[in-house]
Scaffold this motif. Structure first.
Motif, mmCIF file in Angstrom:
data_model
loop_
_atom_site.group_PDB
_atom_site.id
_atom_site.type_symbol
_atom_site.label_atom_id
_atom_site.label_comp_id
_atom_site.label_asym_id
_atom_site.label_seq_id
_atom_site.Cartn_x
_atom_site.Cartn_y
_atom_site.Cartn_z
ATOM 1 N N PHE A 121 0.798 -1.237 0.076
ATOM 2 C CA PHE A 121 0.004 0.121 -0.020
ATOM 3 C C PHE A 121 0.790 1.395 0.005
ATOM 4 N N LEU A 122 2.094 1.256 0.410
ATOM 5 C CA LEU A 122 3.076 2.432 0.627
ATOM 6 C C LEU A 122 3.776 2.683 -0.745
ATOM 7 N N PHE A 123 4.328 1.473 -1.296
ATOM 8 C CA PHE A 123 5.080 1.529 -2.676
ATOM 9 C C PHE A 123 4.622 0.701 -3.533
ATOM 10 N N GLY A 124 3.585 -0.169 -3.384
ATOM 11 C CA GLY A 124 3.001 -0.681 -4.410
ATOM 12 C C GLY A 124 3.772 -1.594 -5.186
ATOM 13 N N TRP A 125 4.728 -2.180 -4.625
ATOM 14 C CA TRP A 125 5.921 -3.153 -5.141
ATOM 15 C C TRP A 125 5.235 -4.294 -6.072
ATOM 16 N N ASP A 126 4.077 -4.799 -5.046
ATOM 17 C CA ASP A 126 3.827 -6.093 -5.821
ATOM 18 C C ASP A 126 2.609 -6.012 -6.803
ATOM 19 N N ALA A 127 2.291 -4.577 -7.189
ATOM 20 C CA ALA A 127 1.206 -4.488 -8.286
ATOM 21 C C ALA A 127 1.806 -5.155 -9.576
ATOM 22 N N GLN A 128 0.890 -5.667 -10.503
ATOM 23 C CA GLN A 128 1.405 -6.397 -11.492
ATOM 24 C C GLN A 128 2.530 -5.621 -12.636
ATOM 25 N N GLN A 129 2.085 -4.513 -12.751
ATOM 26 C CA GLN A 129 3.285 -3.608 -13.576
ATOM 27 C C GLN A 129 4.622 -3.296 -12.858
ATOM 28 N N SER A 130 4.388 -3.070 -11.664
ATOM 29 C CA SER A 130 5.644 -3.090 -10.655
ATOM 30 C C SER A 130 6.196 -4.390 -10.600
ATOM 31 N N ILE A 131 5.754 -5.490 -10.453
ATOM 32 C CA ILE A 131 6.434 -6.749 -10.560
ATOM 33 C C ILE A 131 7.265 -6.953 -11.758
#
Length: 412
Positions: free
Chosen positions: A149-159
């Motif tokens: 929720f803070l960095f969103g590193w596990d969102a699809q585009q971020s992965i």
């Protein structure tokens, strides 16, 4: 809360923030960013087991004899910060694996060291420890929320962009902070009477005589076998949620730790009301139920099944593993308390998880498809396996003597 307890709580918070900050998303990172297959991911997760197997040597041969616990804790976390930074820099699995193995070999002993530092400062551990240890669970939860929720590193585009690599950098910084902070913790010198029983006592092997009791032997076997389904959760849950497109999968997985806190408080009352056998059986049933939910849930109208499966973690873990520790403590009596707990830890986090990660890796590879994975088949394997362990335990475990709840397990 006293100043001392605040200091110890911060120690616990950082200790488990570091672990939860990279371990939950490890499988997703390896599969998507380093191109690792199921067997390689299983190898990476099994480093936890090798660390658990070697931890008694570090604690028994070094911490208990020669060095203050807080100083060794500081040194291990400072070295750990360097290794985590190397994980952040690794470009392929061949470069990654030696560093993660080295890191877990030095991290797993710190779990015992933070407990040693905390216990030595307490007048009544049975009343005080839970209030401090719970901040470790909070640290794990905060790590997951930070990633999602803070960095969103596990969102699809971020992965896809490799953002999960940043989890190692985040944890390297936290490890360095804890390493420096540990030098300020209360002095915890080695106890002259500890570690003098030899290697056999350190590893809990003198408690092997408890296996002559048929009920305890059955519990011991069930503890090893149930770690196979447990390994599937650690290794595959986050990659599964990410692959099927669940938003903020790491944040959602913190529901498991939240439920763990809740059911930890309910556990003593449940044992007193229903007894140890029914409590253990409910824990095993929860494993089978959660994996069935994972098998048949989806990211659409059945998302609630996935969320419920995650939330069952409190029952899965507390009702089997924590109640198992209580049962072991009662069976061991005064003579083998420490040794018996060491034996169970070696059997579960050592041998059981080592086998479990190997099996999980093979099953995951077997059901890999060009589009991803046949997750329904993957999850049905541990669901059926856990049910088989449950039925065997139901028939073979006959505990006549009531288990007396230890003071340390009672609700304050």
């Amino acid at each position: 809360m006293s100043t001392l307890n605040v200091r110890l709580s911060l120690m616990m918070f950082l200790q488990f923030f570091i672990w939860g900050g990279w371990f939950v998303t490890l499988g997703t990172f390896l599969a998507n960013n380093l191109g690792a297959n199921g067997s390689q991911i299983g190898m990476a997760f099994s480093t936890q087991s090798w660390g658990a197997i070697l931890a008694p040597f570090v604690i028994g041969l070094i911490a208990d004899r020669y060095f203050n616990a807080e100083r060794l804790l500081a040194i291990l976390h400072l070295v750990g910060a360097v290794l985590l930074f190397q994980l952040y820099r690794s470009s392929d699995f061949a470069a990654f694996y030696p560093y993660v193995l080295g890191y877990m070999i030095i991290y797993m002993p710190t779990l015992a060291l933070v407990n040693a530092v905390a216990f030595r400062q307490m007048r009544d551990p049975g009343q005080e420890f839970a209030k401090i240890r719970v901040w470790g669970t909070v640290g794990w939860i905060v790590a997951g929320l930070t990633i999602s929720f803070l960095f969103g590193w596990d969102a699809q585009q971020s992965i896809a962009a490799g953002a999960l690599r940043n989890t190692f950098l985040m944890c390297a910084i936290a490890s360095a902070v804890l390493g420096i902070y540990s030098f300020s913790l209360p002095s915890t010198p080695p106890l002259a009477t500890r570690g003098q029983g030899g290697l056999k006592e350190m590893l809990g092997l003198d408690a092997l005589r408890l296996l002559k009791d048929r009920s305890f032997a059955m519990f011991f076997l069930a503890s090893v076998l149930i770690c196979i389904p447990l390994a599937f959760y650690y290794q595959n849950a986050n990659p599964f949620l990410a692959e099927i497109g669940v938003d903020n999968p790491t944040g959602k997985m913190t529901l498991g730790q939240i439920s763990e806190v809740l059911f930890m408080l309910l556990l003593p009352l449940f044992i007193q009301r229903f007894g140890i056998k029914k409590t253990l059986l409910i824990g095993m049933l929860a494993w089978s139920l959660r994996y069935a939910m994972f098998a048949y849930g989806n990211n659409g109208d059945l998302l609630f099944m996935l969320v419920a499966g995650i939330a069952l973690h409190g029952i899965c873990y507390d009702f089997f593993f924590v109640s198992g520790q209580i049962y072991t403590d009662a069976k061991a009596g005064e003579t083998f308390k420490g040794s018996a707990q060491g034996l169970i830890t070696l059997a579960t986090y050592g041998m059981g998880m080592l086998i479990g990660f190997w099996v999980a890796g093979m099953v995951t590879d077997h059901f890999a498809t060009p589009q991803g994975h046949d997750w329904q088949s993957i999850w049905l394997f541990p669901a059926v396996f856990a049910l088989g362990v449950l039925l065997t335990f139901l028939v073979a475990f006959h505990e006549q003597r009531a288990v007396k709840l230890p003071t340390s397990a009672k609700v304050a």
